[in-house]
Design a protein around this motif. Sequence first.
Motif, short mmCIF file in Angstrom:
data_model
loop_
_atom_site.label_atom_id
_atom_site.label_comp_id
_atom_site.label_asym_id
_atom_site.label_seq_id
_atom_site.Cartn_x
_atom_site.Cartn_y
_atom_site.Cartn_z
N MET A 1 0.85 -1.19 0.00
CA MET A 1 0.00 0.00 0.00
C MET A 1 0.89 1.25 0.00
N THR A 2 0.64 2.18 -0.91
CA THR A 2 1.42 3.40 -0.96
C THR A 2 1.02 4.33 0.17
N ASP A 3 1.87 5.34 0.42
CA ASP A 3 1.57 6.31 1.46
C ASP A 3 0.25 7.03 1.17
N LEU A 4 0.01 7.35 -0.11
CA LEU A 4 -1.23 8.04 -0.47
C LEU A 4 -2.45 7.15 -0.24
N GLN A 5 -2.33 5.88 -0.56
CA GLN A 5 -3.43 4.95 -0.28
C GLN A 5 -3.68 4.82 1.21
N GLN A 6 -2.60 4.82 1.98
CA GLN A 6 -2.75 4.75 3.43
C GLN A 6 -3.47 5.98 3.96
N ARG A 7 -3.13 7.15 3.43
CA ARG A 7 -3.81 8.37 3.86
C ARG A 7 -5.29 8.34 3.48
N ALA A 8 -5.58 7.82 2.28
CA ALA A 8 -6.97 7.71 1.86
C ALA A 8 -7.74 6.75 2.77
N ALA A 9 -7.09 5.67 3.16
CA ALA A 9 -7.75 4.70 4.03
C ALA A 9 -8.03 5.27 5.41
N GLU A 10 -7.16 6.15 5.88
CA GLU A 10 -7.26 6.67 7.24
C GLU A 10 -8.15 7.90 7.36
N VAL A 11 -8.40 8.59 6.24
CA VAL A 11 -8.99 9.92 6.33
C VAL A 11 -10.35 9.92 7.04
N ALA A 12 -11.18 8.93 6.80
CA ALA A 12 -12.50 8.90 7.43
C ALA A 12 -12.45 8.43 8.89
N HIS A 13 -11.27 8.02 9.35
CA HIS A 13 -11.13 7.52 10.72
C HIS A 13 -10.35 8.47 11.62
N ILE A 14 -10.01 9.63 11.10
CA ILE A 14 -9.20 10.57 11.89
C ILE A 14 -9.90 10.95 13.18
N ARG A 15 -11.18 11.21 13.10
CA ARG A 15 -11.90 11.69 14.28
C ARG A 15 -11.92 10.65 15.40
N ARG A 16 -11.79 9.39 15.03
CA ARG A 16 -11.81 8.33 16.05
C ARG A 16 -10.75 8.54 17.12
N ARG A 17 -9.65 9.20 16.74
CA ARG A 17 -8.56 9.43 17.70
C ARG A 17 -9.02 10.26 18.89
N HIS A 18 -10.05 11.05 18.70
CA HIS A 18 -10.49 11.98 19.74
C HIS A 18 -11.76 11.54 20.45
N LEU A 19 -12.31 10.39 20.08
CA LEU A 19 -13.63 10.01 20.59
C LEU A 19 -13.55 9.28 21.92
N ALA A 20 -14.47 9.65 22.81
CA ALA A 20 -14.72 8.88 24.02
C ALA A 20 -15.99 8.06 23.81
N LYS A 21 -16.18 7.07 24.59
CA LYS A 21 -17.35 6.22 24.44
C LYS A 21 -18.63 7.06 24.50
N GLY A 22 -19.49 6.87 23.52
CA GLY A 22 -20.74 7.60 23.46
C GLY A 22 -20.69 8.89 22.67
N ASP A 23 -19.49 9.31 22.23
CA ASP A 23 -19.39 10.53 21.43
C ASP A 23 -19.97 10.30 20.04
N PRO A 24 -20.47 11.36 19.38
CA PRO A 24 -20.95 11.21 18.02
C PRO A 24 -19.80 10.96 17.06
N VAL A 25 -20.01 10.09 16.08
CA VAL A 25 -18.95 9.80 15.11
C VAL A 25 -18.73 10.98 14.17
N PRO A 26 -19.78 11.59 13.60
CA PRO A 26 -19.54 12.80 12.81
C PRO A 26 -19.18 13.96 13.73
N PRO A 27 -18.40 14.92 13.24
CA PRO A 27 -18.05 16.06 14.09
C PRO A 27 -19.27 16.93 14.37
N PRO A 28 -19.45 17.40 15.58
CA PRO A 28 -20.55 18.31 15.85
C PRO A 28 -20.38 19.63 15.10
#
Length: 371
Positions: A1-28
């Motif tokens: 997997m190229t670096d660009l493919q890795q970034r594409a794979a991760e982009v929708a999961h970035i917010r997960r780094r900041h989530l606590a249990k019960g937080d909304p998945v989309p940003p408020p």
Amino acid sequence: MTDLQQRAAEVAHIRRRHLAKGDPVPPPLTMAAMFHLPGEPGNFHQYGRSENPTWEAVEEMLSHLEDAEAVAFPSGMAAISAVLFGLLRAGDRVLLPSDAYYTPRVLAERFLKSFGVTTDLRPTASFMEGGFDGYRLVYVETPSNPGLDLCDLSAVTSAAHEAGALVVADNTTMTPYGQRPLEFRVDVVVSADTKAPNGHSDTLFGHVASNDPTIVAAVREWRKLSGSIPGPFEAWLVHRGLETLDVRFDRMCRTAETIAPRLSAHPAVRNIRFPGLPTDASHDLARTQMKRFGFLIGLTLASESAAERFINECALIQPATSFGGVHTSAERRARWGDAVAPGFVRLSVGCEPTEELWKALETALDGADQD
């Protein structure tokens, strides 16, 4: 997997780094001019002209895609203005492309000139000719909009840096998935995220990206002091759009690569520009510095009337300015004063099924060729 493919794979999961249990998945969507701030301000959100959690979410995503710090703005021109007004001083000289998006040239003539900044113009295809001695800032747009000429980012950056100039690249037409100017040592990237990054033609947005902390600080300060800030709802929309950019951009580029040779072979088409065609003057350079060939195609038809018929009578073309939406759109760029033939059409390929789009384009071209 190229670096660009890795970034594409991760982009929708970035917010997960900041989530606590019960937080909304989309940003408020944080609609706030004021924040609770008793006592000393400290390192907290303070005021809506300085910071907003929704901006920060989209900036984090843009920074991930650019692999550089990104600063969000309310439009592409706001991002460009922040770079020009934030980095230039009286007595500086700036070099702009003569055949790229026209508004930066107008801005330079109307405002930078009165502030003592000198502007020169040079065609994209011959941008290296004349060198860069004496320039504080060299601004490129490749592929150029609307003519789709290219310049060599590596050669321009090397020569400009040797002459002591900063290099700014407008990457609006390509997005971080199609071209990565910072990898060619460009100092600053600007982009109108109004286009493909948002993708749904429902908001204006832009960003600046750079690996130079001094440049980032300057554009952030310009944003804060000038009030050139994005709205939180617009930021929220762009965040949502970025989650699907990889899928949409891939579909648009693949379709453009499929239909460009067919357009080239159609008798109604007098000339075609698309970097993905082996016959295009910029094809060899495009293969070297671009990840994809993009979704914009330049068509020249026989006349203004033929171009208008093609645009207006095609069932799968939205007649409109701008580009990069999910729907295919087109416009005759001479109506804005661009130095192109009266029958030149900038075609922005959308996300429609490829063969259905081609049938509609072919039918419209057949009709446009009947004078």
